[in-house]
Design an enzyme around this catalytic site. Sequence first.
Site, PDB file in Angstrom:
ATOM      1  N   GLU A 584       0.822  -1.206   0.000  1.00  0.00           N
ATOM      2  CA  GLU A 584       0.000   0.000   0.000  1.00  0.00           C
ATOM      3  C   GLU A 584       0.857   1.258   0.000  1.00  0.00           C
ATOM      4  O   GLU A 584       0.512   2.257  -0.625  1.00  0.00           O
ATOM      5  CB  GLU A 584      -0.929  -0.007   1.210  1.00  0.00           C
ATOM      6  CG  GLU A 584      -2.160   0.845   1.052  1.00  0.00           C
ATOM      7  CD  GLU A 584      -3.140   0.649   2.199  1.00  0.00           C
ATOM      8  OE1 GLU A 584      -4.314   0.949   2.008  1.00  0.00           O
ATOM      9  OE2 GLU A 584      -2.712   0.206   3.278  1.00  0.00           O
ATOM     10  N   SER A 753      -2.341   9.151   0.063  1.00  0.00           N
ATOM     11  CA  SER A 753      -1.748   8.595  -1.145  1.00  0.00           C
ATOM     12  C   SER A 753      -2.058   9.429  -2.375  1.00  0.00           C
ATOM     13  O   SER A 753      -1.372   9.325  -3.385  1.00  0.00           O
ATOM     14  CB  SER A 753      -2.261   7.171  -1.357  1.00  0.00           C
ATOM     15  OG  SER A 753      -3.676   7.177  -1.469  1.00  0.00           O
ATOM     16  N   THR A 775      -4.508   3.344   6.291  1.00  0.00           N
ATOM     17  CA  THR A 775      -3.367   4.250   6.420  1.00  0.00           C
ATOM     18  C   THR A 775      -3.149   5.114   5.189  1.00  0.00           C
ATOM     19  O   THR A 775      -2.616   6.217   5.303  1.00  0.00           O
ATOM     20  CB  THR A 775      -2.088   3.451   6.728  1.00  0.00           C
ATOM     21  OG1 THR A 775      -1.890   2.460   5.712  1.00  0.00           O
ATOM     22  CG2 THR A 775      -2.204   2.763   8.070  1.00  0.00           C
ATOM     23  N   CYS A 776      -3.518   4.631   4.000  1.00  0.00           N
ATOM     24  CA  CYS A 776      -3.319   5.445   2.802  1.00  0.00           C
ATOM     25  C   CYS A 776      -4.268   6.635   2.762  1.00  0.00           C
ATOM     26  O   CYS A 776      -4.048   7.583   2.018  1.00  0.00           O
ATOM     27  CB  CYS A 776      -3.492   4.595   1.544  1.00  0.00           C
ATOM     28  SG  CYS A 776      -1.944   3.902   0.947  1.00  0.00           S
ATOM     29  N   PHE A 777      -5.343   6.559   3.544  1.00  0.00           N
ATOM     30  CA  PHE A 777      -6.331   7.634   3.531  1.00  0.00           C
ATOM     31  C   PHE A 777      -6.434   8.328   4.890  1.00  0.00           C
ATOM     32  O   PHE A 777      -7.336   9.136   5.107  1.00  0.00           O
ATOM     33  CB  PHE A 777      -7.693   7.080   3.119  1.00  0.00           C
ATOM     34  CG  PHE A 777      -7.663   6.373   1.798  1.00  0.00           C
ATOM     35  CD1 PHE A 777      -7.558   7.090   0.619  1.00  0.00           C
ATOM     36  CD2 PHE A 777      -7.697   4.992   1.731  1.00  0.00           C
ATOM     37  CE1 PHE A 777      -7.512   6.445  -0.604  1.00  0.00           C
ATOM     38  CE2 PHE A 777      -7.649   4.340   0.513  1.00  0.00           C
ATOM     39  CZ  PHE A 777      -7.555   5.066  -0.658  1.00  0.00           C
TER      40      PHE A 777
END
Length: 808
Positions: A584, A753, A775-777
């Site tokens: 990710e 991201s 975690t990417c958002f």
Amino acid sequence: MGSNLPAQPNLRVTIIAADGLYKRDVFRFPDPFAVATVGGEQTHTTSVIKKTLNPYWNEMFDLRVNEDSILAIQIFDQKKFKKKDQGFLGVINVRIGDVIDLQMGGDEMLTRDLKKSNDNLVVHGKLIINLSTNLSTPNTNQANGLHRSNLQSSTSSGLVPQVTAPHASPGPSQLDPTASNPSLNPQRVPSTTRPSSTVAPVNGAAAPGASRTNLSSFEDSQGRLPAGWERREDNLGRTYYVDHNTRTTTWTRPSSNYNEATQRTQREANMQLERRAHQSRMLPEDRTGASSPNLQENQQAQTPPAGGSANAVSMMATGATTAGTGELPPGWEQRTTPEGRPYFVDHNTRTTTWVDPRRQQYIRMYGQNANGNNTTIQQQPVSQLGPLPSGWEMRLTNTARVYFVDHNTKTTTWDDPRLPSSLDQGVPQYKRDFRRKLIYFRSQPALRIMSGQCHVKVRRNNIFEDSYAEIMRQSASDLKKRLMIKFDGEDGLDYGGLSREFFFLLSHEMFNPFYCLFEYSAHDNYTLQINPHSGVNPEHLNYFKFIGRVVGLAIFHRRFLDSFFIGAFYKMMLRKKVSLQDMEGVDEDLHRNLTWTLDNDIEGIIELTFAVDDEKFGERRTIDLKPGGRDIPVTNENKHEYVELVTEWKIVKRVEEQFNAFMSGFNELIPADLVNVFDERELELLIGGIADIDVDDWKKHTDYRGYQEQDEVIQNFWKIVRTWDAEQKSRLLQFTTGTSRIPVNGFKDLQGSDGPRRFTIEKSGDPAALPKSHTCFNRLDLPPYKTHETLEHKLSIAVEETLGFGQE
């Protein structure tokens, strides 16, 4: 219709580019080419541009047309041209008389949306063409064909084709900050993952570019950039700007009224903010680490040791001890080596040490003191925290948890017999584990500072080059001596402050993506990963070994670096196997596609083999993930193996050389078997320390989905966060965003991201389940827990027990 056409060509059609084509394959980008047809009689085909959704052709074709002629231009994917749908990607139809007067002459630039065919397949994107009646200039397709090989690009590798800029390349003064050290030239060759529009590509690499139009890299849609500035795109298509004057990068476009003095002032102000944040970082319950914010807040109420609490905090920050006076403890004896150096013998445990047991060291004590505070500072004789009592032994479980064996009673315990029992009262289990790991880690002989001094003299304005020369010339054993930093032209003795400043400045410089050794992750624009194309600098492996030494040096001397890596990097340092979850932070699109593959039936839908395509310096290669992989199709039965192999290749194999060089330098100071006591989240804290998190700023820049700020669950959430100490807050930040790093300007600059992404709490999940993170958002899925106690219990379990950097 053909009989009505002129005998000679009377219209020049230039197929310039397509933009935003539809991606039909989950894993592969198309190889687009265009076919121009008039009346089914005249057909011209462009060249194939490999692996891109934004092909650039700029190819001219001379046609015979009249006003009623229909020009049809179709886009196909060359990979699928022999399939049923021919890899159709869209079409435009232009009636010539509607756009240009052939009698009067003219020149028209057209941008048309691509349309569907009769098959009704989904299409997307635009096509840019030019129609001109001026045929006096020669058709330059042949020349373009020669130049086009340098313009083909891959969206997956971040290269976007562009017409060669007419501007000259930046001069040596801009591109060579290492003139004083010819061996250090990480930026002399433009990186293919950080393309610039310099005129001369190196080693046949793709001619760089950062725009899909005729703009050079020294200008954009808002006009020309200030002198010395360049616009580039990273491997994810994000635009950033390079200031060759100062060798820095930024995501913010320099303003049209750019003023170097103003910019310098702003940079210095930001540097001061980062410096203060860096110097306030510490480790949890590290008795020789920096003081915690809670400790400073309660300073007035604490029991001050001799010399005052302010002095105590200062001495704790430097790991200092007071002078040894009075008689030696019972069972101790002082002796002298043949060289005249005193040492001390502990006859109780039959051990020797250089440390005077009468010296006092400051440690933190936990438990209620007379004033009701949870933390006090006390002086503790070093001898009491020296060797374990007779008959005791320290061991590790198979999960790297420290425990103690009392051979006298044949019992085991998690509690360190050298520490007062009050130290562990009311302290969470995970925190006791981390503290014990630190004690175990730093008590090992390999982590003890050797006698003598290690002098490192550097210039502030040349710190990367000077540090490289100084640190690489010394042996590992020399680097284990007391570190003494000297800044050229500055007076001062290093009692800790200079070395902290040294690591702060050096980490800003050596991890700067400008040097092409590291690049920003897919997760945000402040966590780092190794640049797989760092080989653009032939000496890159030496620099990775140097950087490994610096990281090891910081850990050895208990200093912090102002840098944070993707979660997979810490796993690799611990020799742990990477997983799909780690993808990710490296390639979000690939992570999503691989996840889809695992969750769905792929038979007859996607055509994959056990091979991947990779581009390096303009050379495109097919790499087998296993022997003969390009001939092995991916099926429902073997797709899990395929996902594992792709993940390992993308994260580990592509940077294996660089990472091994890094670890060779790191392990010269920190043995691999010792650092393995930590998990990846603890290793991040060990390297970067823990920041003082401003909860008010965090709350101010938080969005809610399904909740309102006044809801009881949200009120309870922020109450809980405020009661947590710095380590718990950092672990929550790790859990929800993937890193404990806070942007220099606070939570308002938090990145996801896909660009700026505020911290978000979403109403999601069953109240019986644990919270989840994305975690990417920067998103926390928080179920609607009924009570404060339930929320704290569930949130604590999720944060403390989750493996890796977040759950999803």
